[in-house]
Design an enzyme around this catalytic site. Structure first.
Site, PDB file in Angstrom:
ATOM      1  N   LYS A 165       0.014  -4.427   2.091  1.00 55.33           N
ATOM      2  CA  LYS A 165       1.248  -4.424   2.883  1.00 55.33           C
ATOM      3  C   LYS A 165       1.869  -3.034   2.932  1.00 55.33           C
ATOM      4  O   LYS A 165       2.367  -2.598   3.977  1.00 55.33           O
ATOM      5  CB  LYS A 165       2.241  -5.438   2.303  1.00 55.33           C
ATOM      6  CG  LYS A 165       1.973  -6.876   2.680  1.00 55.33           C
ATOM      7  CD  LYS A 165       2.374  -7.146   4.125  1.00 55.33           C
ATOM      8  CE  LYS A 165       2.330  -8.622   4.461  1.00 55.33           C
ATOM      9  NZ  LYS A 165       2.768  -8.901   5.846  1.00 55.33           N
TER      10      LYS A 165
ATOM     11  N   PRO B   9      -3.410  -6.270  -4.900  1.00 52.45           N
ATOM     12  CA  PRO B   9      -3.929  -5.914  -3.576  1.00 52.45           C
ATOM     13  C   PRO B   9      -3.059  -6.402  -2.414  1.00 52.45           C
ATOM     14  O   PRO B   9      -3.000  -5.738  -1.377  1.00 52.45           O
ATOM     15  CB  PRO B   9      -5.316  -6.573  -3.554  1.00 52.45           C
ATOM     16  CG  PRO B   9      -5.722  -6.593  -4.980  1.00 52.45           C
ATOM     17  CD  PRO B   9      -4.455  -6.893  -5.745  1.00 52.45           C
ATOM     18  N   TYR B  10      -2.409  -7.541  -2.564  1.00 51.61           N
ATOM     19  CA  TYR B  10      -1.510  -8.018  -1.506  1.00 51.61           C
ATOM     20  C   TYR B  10      -0.409  -7.006  -1.239  1.00 51.61           C
ATOM     21  O   TYR B  10      -0.188  -6.573  -0.104  1.00 51.61           O
ATOM     22  CB  TYR B  10      -0.915  -9.374  -1.893  1.00 51.61           C
ATOM     23  CG  TYR B  10       0.174  -9.850  -0.979  1.00 51.61           C
ATOM     24  CD1 TYR B  10      -0.035  -9.983   0.395  1.00 51.61           C
ATOM     25  CD2 TYR B  10       1.442 -10.177  -1.482  1.00 51.61           C
ATOM     26  CE1 TYR B  10       0.973 -10.427   1.239  1.00 51.61           C
ATOM     27  CE2 TYR B  10       2.444 -10.627  -0.653  1.00 51.61           C
ATOM     28  CZ  TYR B  10       2.212 -10.746   0.704  1.00 51.61           C
ATOM     29  OH  TYR B  10       3.219 -11.181   1.540  1.00 51.61           O
ATOM     30  N   GLY B  11       0.278  -6.582  -2.301  1.00 50.08           N
ATOM     31  CA  GLY B  11       1.346  -5.606  -2.139  1.00 50.08           C
ATOM     32  C   GLY B  11       0.835  -4.256  -1.657  1.00 50.08           C
ATOM     33  O   GLY B  11       1.467  -3.598  -0.829  1.00 50.08           O
TER      34      GLY B  11
END
Length: 417
Positions: free
Chosen positions: A224, A219-221
């Site tokens: 972003k 989810p972080y990537g």
């Protein structure tokens, strides 16, 4: 003035004297009226004084007007690890800086250090605000004359993103939309966006170039990449100058020992490997936990491209210098070489002088085996290349700050190197 307000039942002694159609008011009433005027004037004066002392009230603030030869940069997340180092560099280079941070991950102590270093009026201001509040963000843009935005503010732990994905989509994707909307509304046309190599996911081919397909796996990537897409789509129909920097694993700290990395204690489990190494070396935790030893790499541990924070902020400043209206630049910011987690741990042991205990555990969800950059494009177009490429040396610099700031940005301690 004729007086029709009082009826005949009013006692004669309480009525004002009348002569020739004119009333002569009761002296007591006159005194009450004058007293009310004085009280109102005093309260008004007090309110004005309080407003002027308020940080949000300064109609003639240097930050609210443009000045020839001075570039005013909004640094979101400027109280954080990378953002504070970027603000320091901008201030050293004579930029005017406004830091906006909600301090959920950043440190007010870092801002205080910057304020002490640059106390001159019109150099630095700090605004406590949350980018998730559009009204607050629009107010900030309305009251300040920004020339550019460096957007660092973001939660940034891969492991945490897999446990609480909605936090990441709100904090990264939604907040970036709010910032870009405010920029459009207030005609701020230069954006330097702090992105990540996590948008690439786990490519089949190394090293990673800017043309590598983006297939994020956590989810972080993903958050972003969505933020990048918002920026790129908007830029197609605007005259915005956009620079997107996808950087790799950040280490190190200010070589002069003024700033460092001080994450929240409750986030240590999700934090960077350098922070975990230092915590183990200081005895805060019993040892270092290395997650994953069965990856398809030479020693079975993950391979990463470690970039020194000093080099990283230099890349951001060069991106700002090269930003041009209507142009988009996308760059990988890394050293071009990878180091395994085991190699990193050995470098940390040497940098700290502590034989750190290491426990090897199963993989962490969302991690990828090998990621390192091809930084040739940023060298070719921005004349940037990493200068601090020795892992042990970068860790030694960071370790000096850690030793002299055992309470983070609390009370600093003087410790010999």
């Amino acid at each position: 003035m004729l007086n029709f307000a009082r009826g005949r039942r009013e006692s004669r002694s309480n009525r004002p004297l009348s002569l020739g159609g004119m009333d002569y008011p009761d002296p007591k009433r006159k005194n009450n009226f004058v007293g009310k005027i004085i009280l109102a004037a005093a309260l008004t004066a007090l309110c004005i004084i309080m407003l002027k002392q308020s940080p949000s009230f300064n109609p003639t603030s240097t930050f609210s007007r443009r000045e020839s030869g001075v570039t005013h940069v909004l640094v979101t997340g400027g109280a954080g690890y990378i953002g504070s180092h970027a603000a320091l560099r901008l201030l050293k280079d004579s930029y005017r800086v406004t830091i906006v941070d909600n301090l959920s991950r950043g440190n007010l102590g870092a801002v205080k250090v910057l304020q002490q270093l640059f106390p001159e009026p019109g150099r630095l201001q700090f605004i406590y605000a949350d980018l998730g509040d559009p009204k607050s963000v629009n107010k900030i843009f309305a009251e300040n004359a920004f020339d550019a935005v460096m957007h660092f503010a973001a939660v940034a732990y891969v492991g945490e993103s897999t446990l609480d994905p909605l936090k990441y989509y709100h904090n990264i994707t939604s907040n970036t939309l709010v910032v870009v909307e405010a920029m459009a509304k207030h005609r701020v046309r230069t954006l330097i966006y702090s992105s990540t190599c996590a948008t690439y996911g786990e490519p089949e081919k190394m090293p990673i170039t800017e043309e590598t397909t983006q297939v994020p796996i956590n989810p972080y990537g993903k958050a972003k990449k969505m933020a990048e897409d918002i920026i790129l789509d908007f830029s197609k129909n605007s005259n915005m100058a956009v620079m997107i920097l996808r950087y790799f694993n950040v280490i190190g700290s200010d070589p002069e020992g003024r700033l460092g990395e001080a994450p929240r204690p409750e986030l240590r489990e999700h934090g960077r490997i350098s922070g975990a190494c230092f915590d183990a070396a200081r005895g805060i935790i019993p040892g270092l936990k290395v997650r994953g030893t069965d990856y398809k790499t030479a020693d079975g541990t993950c391979i990463r491209d470690y970039i020194d924070v000093t080099d990283l902020v230099d890349a951001h400043v060069k991106a700002l210098e090269h930003a041009r209206p209507g142009k988009v630049g996308i760059y990988n910011v890394g050293t071009g070489k990878g180091s395994s987690v085991k190699e990193f741990v050995e470098a940390c042991k040497k940098a700290t002088g502590v034989n750190i205990k290491v426990d090897f555990l199963p993989r962490r969800p969302g991690d990828y085996a090998e990621v390192y950059s091809d930084p040739s494009k940023i060298l070719r177009e921005l004349n940037w290349t990493a200068q601090h490429t020795n892992l042990q040396e970068s860790l030694q610099v960071a370790w000096r700050w850690q030793k002299s700031h055992r309470d983070g940005y609390g009370t600093p301690m003087v410790v010999s190197s």
